[in-house]
Enzyme design. Structure first.
Site, PDB file in Angstrom:
ATOM      1  N   ASP A  80       0.802  -1.224   0.000  1.00 57.57           N
ATOM      2  CA  ASP A  80       0.000   0.000   0.000  1.00 57.57           C
ATOM      3  C   ASP A  80       0.838   1.279   0.000  1.00 57.57           C
ATOM      4  OD1 ASP A  80      -2.705   0.923   0.003  1.00 57.57           O
ATOM      5  OD2 ASP A  80      -2.447   1.595   2.063  1.00 57.57           O
ATOM      6  N   ASP A 102       1.161   5.212  -5.393  1.00 61.05           N
ATOM      7  CA  ASP A 102       0.671   6.534  -4.984  1.00 61.05           C
ATOM      8  C   ASP A 102       1.509   7.651  -5.592  1.00 61.05           C
ATOM      9  OD1 ASP A 102      -0.415   8.726  -3.770  1.00 61.05           O
ATOM     10  OD2 ASP A 102      -0.119   8.030  -1.714  1.00 61.05           O
ATOM     11  N   HIS A 175      -6.775  10.491   6.673  1.00 61.55           N
ATOM     12  CA  HIS A 175      -5.926   9.491   7.308  1.00 61.55           C
ATOM     13  C   HIS A 175      -5.720   9.852   8.784  1.00 61.55           C
ATOM     14  CE1 HIS A 175      -4.700   8.824   3.056  1.00 61.55           C
ATOM     15  NE2 HIS A 175      -4.630   7.565   3.453  1.00 61.55           N
ATOM     16  N   THR A 228      -5.611   3.157  11.343  1.00 60.61           N
ATOM     17  CA  THR A 228      -5.510   3.822  12.640  1.00 60.61           C
ATOM     18  C   THR A 228      -6.378   3.156  13.703  1.00 60.61           C
ATOM     19  OG1 THR A 228      -4.975   5.924  11.575  1.00 60.61           O
ATOM     20  CG2 THR A 228      -5.775   6.024  13.837  1.00 60.61           C
TER      21      THR A 228
END
Length: 282
Positions: A80, A102, A175, A228
């Protein structure tokens, strides 16, 4: 059990949750939570997690793959938030069936060029490639800043130009949220789904309330990323134990509780996503 491919989970007509792996305990908790919920899941390792482990992907990837293979749940491995081409090119050698490349920090044209090259490389090796368009809150500012969200017309062009298999979009999440207070733009999700024709990915799902997650899946989200929330459960369990057992030096005492807390969190998210109903396949 053999590893499941991300592509197979992303094209079933149902949404799937993906959870960040930082330590072995994270991987074990995700497998346990998936087994408890009776649901498939994706275990994902980020570039930041690789950096935390000294920049060497192999040990954490091998451990995560071993946990996934030993589980009775259908589990896939995903790499990721990869910005490094070198790390991208290591994915195929370490049991990953998908990568999120990304390039969202780059100007649009540069993003397209870099992502198209990544997609070509991935497809030559039968890997599923996810990318990001728009700026998800928590990385580059507030999720509600004007112009930060993904534009459907631009997203449609981006998918065509890059050839990506899935698209992470900015629709109101951030995030690293530790409270579930995010409000999503469900109209935008529906428009993006119709415009792109590929599975959509919701990053920053830890901050999204259950009702919002269910609506997001119904509107068109396929992959629900959670990180998280696991760390919050882990840290709370460790802190609580050490506050009441200040002389403890054996980490197994509190890591076992942390792993259990993360497993419960995983199962909760999987049940929420699973209860959201089926969707049309892309």
């Amino acid at each position: 059990m053999t590893l499941t491919r991300t592509a197979d989970l992303m094209t079933t007509g149902k949404a799937v949750a993906a959870f960040n792996v930082i330590t072995l305990e994270h991987a074990e908790a995700i497998a346990t939570g998936a087994e408890a919920a009776g649901a498939p899941a994706i275990l994902q390792i980020s570039e930041n997690a690789v950096k935390f482990h000294g920049g060497d992907l192999a040990p954490l990837a091998a451990a995560t793959a071993a946990v996934a293979r030993a589980s009775s749940a259908r589990l896939a491995l995903h790499l990721d938030h990869v910005e490094s081409t070198t790390l991208l090119h290591s994915a195929a050698a370490h049991d990953f069936s998908s990568v999120m490349f990304d390039a969202s920090k780059l100007p649009y044209g540069d993003n397209v060029k870099a992502t198209a090259a990544a997609a070509r490389w991935a497809h030559e090796r039968d890997l599923w490639l996810e990318a990001e368009l728009g700026r998800i809150g928590g990385k580059a500012g507030d999720a509600h800043t004007p112009g930060i969200r993904t534009d459907p017309a631009e997203a449609a062009a981006y998918v065509t130009e890059t050839g990506v298999d899935a698209l992470a979009v900015a629709v109101g999440t951030s995030h690293a949220m530790t409270e579930r207070t995010a409000t999503l733009d469900h109209t935008l999700i529906t428009a993006l789904r119709a415009a792109t024709g590929v599975p959509l990915v919701l990053h920053g799902s830890s901050g999204v309330p259950e009702s919002e997650l269910r609506r997001a899946v119904a509107a068109g989200m396929t992959k629900i990323n959670v990180g998280t929330a696991l760390n919050t459960a882990f840290t709370h369990a460790v802190r609580t134990y050490l506050d009441t057992h200040p002389t403890t030096v054996d980490p197994r005492k509190y890591l076992a509780l942390a792993r259990e807390a993360m497993a419960r969190t995983v199962a909760g998210f999987l049940r929420t996503v699973g209860d959201s109903g089926s969707r049309e396949q892309c």
